[in-house]
Scaffold this motif. Structure first.
Motif, mmCIF file in Angstrom:
data_model
loop_
_atom_site.group_PDB
_atom_site.id
_atom_site.type_symbol
_atom_site.label_atom_id
_atom_site.label_comp_id
_atom_site.label_asym_id
_atom_site.label_seq_id
_atom_site.Cartn_x
_atom_site.Cartn_y
_atom_site.Cartn_z
ATOM 1 N N UNK A 196 28.485 -7.986 27.498
ATOM 2 C CA UNK A 196 28.173 -7.882 28.921
ATOM 3 C C UNK A 196 28.105 -6.448 29.438
ATOM 4 N N UNK A 197 28.391 -5.457 28.585
ATOM 5 C CA UNK A 197 28.332 -4.068 29.050
ATOM 6 C C UNK A 197 27.442 -3.185 28.199
ATOM 7 N N UNK A 198 26.926 -3.714 27.076
ATOM 8 C CA UNK A 198 26.047 -2.936 26.204
ATOM 9 C C UNK A 198 24.726 -3.684 26.139
ATOM 10 N N UNK A 199 23.836 -3.358 27.057
ATOM 11 C CA UNK A 199 22.609 -4.131 27.216
ATOM 12 C C UNK A 199 21.391 -3.243 27.393
ATOM 13 N N UNK A 200 20.247 -3.799 27.070
ATOM 14 C CA UNK A 200 18.966 -3.262 27.500
ATOM 15 C C UNK A 200 18.390 -4.213 28.535
ATOM 16 N N UNK A 201 18.153 -3.732 29.716
ATOM 17 C CA UNK A 201 17.505 -4.494 30.786
ATOM 18 C C UNK A 201 16.898 -3.424 31.691
ATOM 19 N N UNK A 202 15.707 -2.961 31.317
ATOM 20 C CA UNK A 202 15.130 -1.761 31.912
ATOM 21 C C UNK A 202 14.872 -1.880 33.404
ATOM 22 N N UNK A 203 14.826 -3.083 33.926
ATOM 23 C CA UNK A 203 14.686 -3.256 35.367
ATOM 24 C C UNK A 203 15.855 -2.635 36.131
ATOM 25 N N UNK A 204 16.975 -2.397 35.437
ATOM 26 C CA UNK A 204 18.152 -1.783 36.067
ATOM 27 C C UNK A 204 18.433 -0.380 35.560
ATOM 28 N N UNK A 205 17.637 0.120 34.629
ATOM 29 C CA UNK A 205 17.832 1.456 34.096
ATOM 30 C C UNK A 205 17.732 1.455 32.581
ATOM 31 N N UNK A 225 13.829 -3.755 45.295
ATOM 32 C CA UNK A 225 14.943 -3.546 46.223
ATOM 33 C C UNK A 225 16.282 -3.858 45.575
ATOM 34 N N UNK A 226 16.294 -4.717 44.546
ATOM 35 C CA UNK A 226 17.525 -5.097 43.857
ATOM 36 C C UNK A 226 17.535 -4.658 42.404
ATOM 37 N N UNK A 227 16.427 -4.147 41.931
ATOM 38 C CA UNK A 227 16.307 -3.707 40.540
ATOM 39 C C UNK A 227 15.910 -2.236 40.533
ATOM 40 N N UNK A 228 16.877 -1.330 40.539
ATOM 41 C CA UNK A 228 16.567 0.094 40.703
ATOM 42 C C UNK A 228 15.691 0.669 39.603
ATOM 43 N N UNK A 229 15.677 0.039 38.421
ATOM 44 C CA UNK A 229 14.827 0.528 37.354
ATOM 45 C C UNK A 229 13.350 0.314 37.613
ATOM 46 N N UNK A 278 19.753 3.266 30.414
ATOM 47 C CA UNK A 278 21.023 3.463 29.711
ATOM 48 C C UNK A 278 21.661 2.103 29.431
ATOM 49 N N UNK A 279 22.397 2.011 28.316
ATOM 50 C CA UNK A 279 23.020 0.736 27.938
ATOM 51 C C UNK A 279 24.001 0.225 28.993
ATOM 52 N N UNK A 280 24.612 1.123 29.772
ATOM 53 C CA UNK A 280 25.560 0.698 30.791
ATOM 54 C C UNK A 280 24.943 0.406 32.141
ATOM 55 N N UNK A 281 23.660 0.738 32.310
ATOM 56 C CA UNK A 281 23.027 0.554 33.618
ATOM 57 C C UNK A 281 22.981 -0.907 34.087
ATOM 58 N N UNK A 282 22.630 -1.867 33.221
ATOM 59 C CA UNK A 282 22.585 -3.247 33.716
ATOM 60 C C UNK A 282 23.919 -3.718 34.281
ATOM 61 N N UNK A 283 25.022 -3.450 33.579
ATOM 62 C CA UNK A 283 26.328 -3.873 34.085
ATOM 63 C C UNK A 283 26.686 -3.143 35.373
ATOM 64 N N UNK A 284 26.231 -1.900 35.518
ATOM 65 C CA UNK A 284 26.558 -1.104 36.703
ATOM 66 C C UNK A 284 25.752 -1.520 37.930
ATOM 67 N N UNK A 285 24.505 -1.923 37.729
ATOM 68 C CA UNK A 285 23.607 -2.095 38.869
ATOM 69 C C UNK A 285 23.092 -3.517 39.097
ATOM 70 N N UNK A 286 23.313 -4.432 38.161
ATOM 71 C CA UNK A 286 22.727 -5.773 38.303
ATOM 72 C C UNK A 286 23.482 -6.663 39.269
ATOM 73 N N UNK A 287 24.656 -6.239 39.716
ATOM 74 C CA UNK A 287 25.446 -7.083 40.604
ATOM 75 C C UNK A 287 24.765 -7.404 41.920
ATOM 76 N N UNK A 288 23.835 -6.564 42.341
ATOM 77 C CA UNK A 288 23.155 -6.797 43.620
ATOM 78 C C UNK A 288 22.005 -7.801 43.516
ATOM 79 N N UNK A 289 21.647 -8.185 42.298
ATOM 80 C CA UNK A 289 20.533 -9.129 42.145
ATOM 81 C C UNK A 289 20.923 -10.508 42.663
#
Length: 340
Positions: free
Chosen positions: A94-103, A195-199, A105-116
């Protein structure tokens, strides 16, 4: 090889928990009031799972991890095709991910996806089908019983995980819309919501949104291919593709598209995001194949996340990620170095 390259594709990236078995509750009488209706009594199993969840949330806070504030326990049965390999720690999944819609870096999805916002959620199923539909997530979840599938995940970047997904066969969704005989491929699209996916914001973008993926129809109908709605016995975290994602365990992880909003049945091979970005490096099929190297690195071995970090011994990569017995027949007669 760096894990932060903007030109590497998204793969996604927990022992599975027991099903939530709701038992019949009986009315009980409080000394200060009338009996409580049985329908309002929390089943014991669900109550115990609630205590587990609260404990996990407290632990996450103590460790400085993203809190699974939206996680809910799921009821499911044990599914087929599992592996007995040790599970990758949930923390890593849950903290080492690729999800480019949020950034990137591997930590970006866990850091920024909470607003989705994942509720309400619906998926449009269209194209070459007899019964096109737009289905709410609740209706999708009624198509088939949920199962736990413990699958290996192999990223094209050269790392791997073992994850207990909760989901159901994609074939159940496709059967609902009745594909026509002319349908040969299935195309998928991810949500676009800057608006919810900073990447997805900014002038320079690593990909052309929406994120797109595709399968041949027989791959999509294969019983190994599932739509996942959870992992480790709970609903999917946003950073892992909530509320609905594809899991195709014999292909590199970027084929398992996340946060799906559209599924289309088509006659011709659909465009896919990483193949469009760099067709020399990322083929449409992207089956795990240790004999076909990425142009910039070998695919012969892999690093299992959670087994000691960058300096842990690498393990041999298995053809079709170890699922060759089930899926190799899909590619009989094909040159897998040409159709990589």
């Amino acid at each position: 090889m760096s894990d932060k390259r903007a030109d590497q594709p998204a793969c996604d990236p927990d022992r599975g928990k027991k099903s939530v078995r709701q038992s019949a509750a009986v009315g009980t009488r409080d000394a200060l009031g009338p009996p409580i209706p049985s329908s309002e009594i929390t089943p014991r199993a669900l109550y115990l799972r609630r205590r587990e969840f609260i404990g996990g949330a407290i632990a996450s806070l103590a460790l400085g991890l993203p809190s699974p504030s939206n996680a809910e326990p799921l009821a499911f049965d044990k599914g087929p095709f599992g592996t007995t390999e040790p599970l990758t720690p949930k923390k890593d999944v849950t903290t080492y991910n690729n999800f480019y819609e949020f950034g990137t870096d591997k930590g970006d999805p866990a850091s920024y996806a909470g607003k989705l916002k994942t509720s309400p959620w619906s998926v449009a199923i269209d194209g070459l089908v007899a019964k096109p539909a737009t289905l709410a997530l609740d209706d999708i979840l009624k198509l088939a019983p949920l199962e736990e599938r413990i699958y290996r995940l192999r990223c094209v970047e050269g790392w791997s995980m073992v994850i207990p997904w909760i989901g159901f066969p994609l074939s159940a969704l496709l059967a609902r819309v009745e594909p026509l005989g002319s349908a040969k491929f299935v195309a998928f699209e991810t949500l676009v919501r800057p608006s919810e996916m900073p990447g997805q914001r900014g002038f320079f973008q690593p990909l052309d949104w929406p994120y797109r993926e595709g399968l041949r129809l027989d791959e999509a109908m294969h019983p190994l291919t599932i739509l996942a709605v959870g992992l480790y016995g709970e609903t999917l975290p946003n950073q892992n593709g909530a509320p609905l994602r594809l899991v195709v365990p014999w292909k590199y992880g970027f084929k398992s598209i996340k946060s799906i909003v559209r599924v289309s049945l088509v006659e011709r091979q659909p465009p896919t995001s990483w193949n469009m970005q760099n067709p020399r490096e990322y083929g449409f099929y992207s089956n795990v194949n240790p004999a076909v190297d990425h142009p910039r690195w070998s695919q012969a071995t892999e690093r299992r996340i959670g087994e000691g970090g960058l300096f842990a011994p690498r393990r041999p990569t298995l053809p079709f990620n170890g699922y060759g017995e089930q899926v190799a027949s899909l590619y009989a007669g094909m040159d897998l170095k040409t159709y990589f």
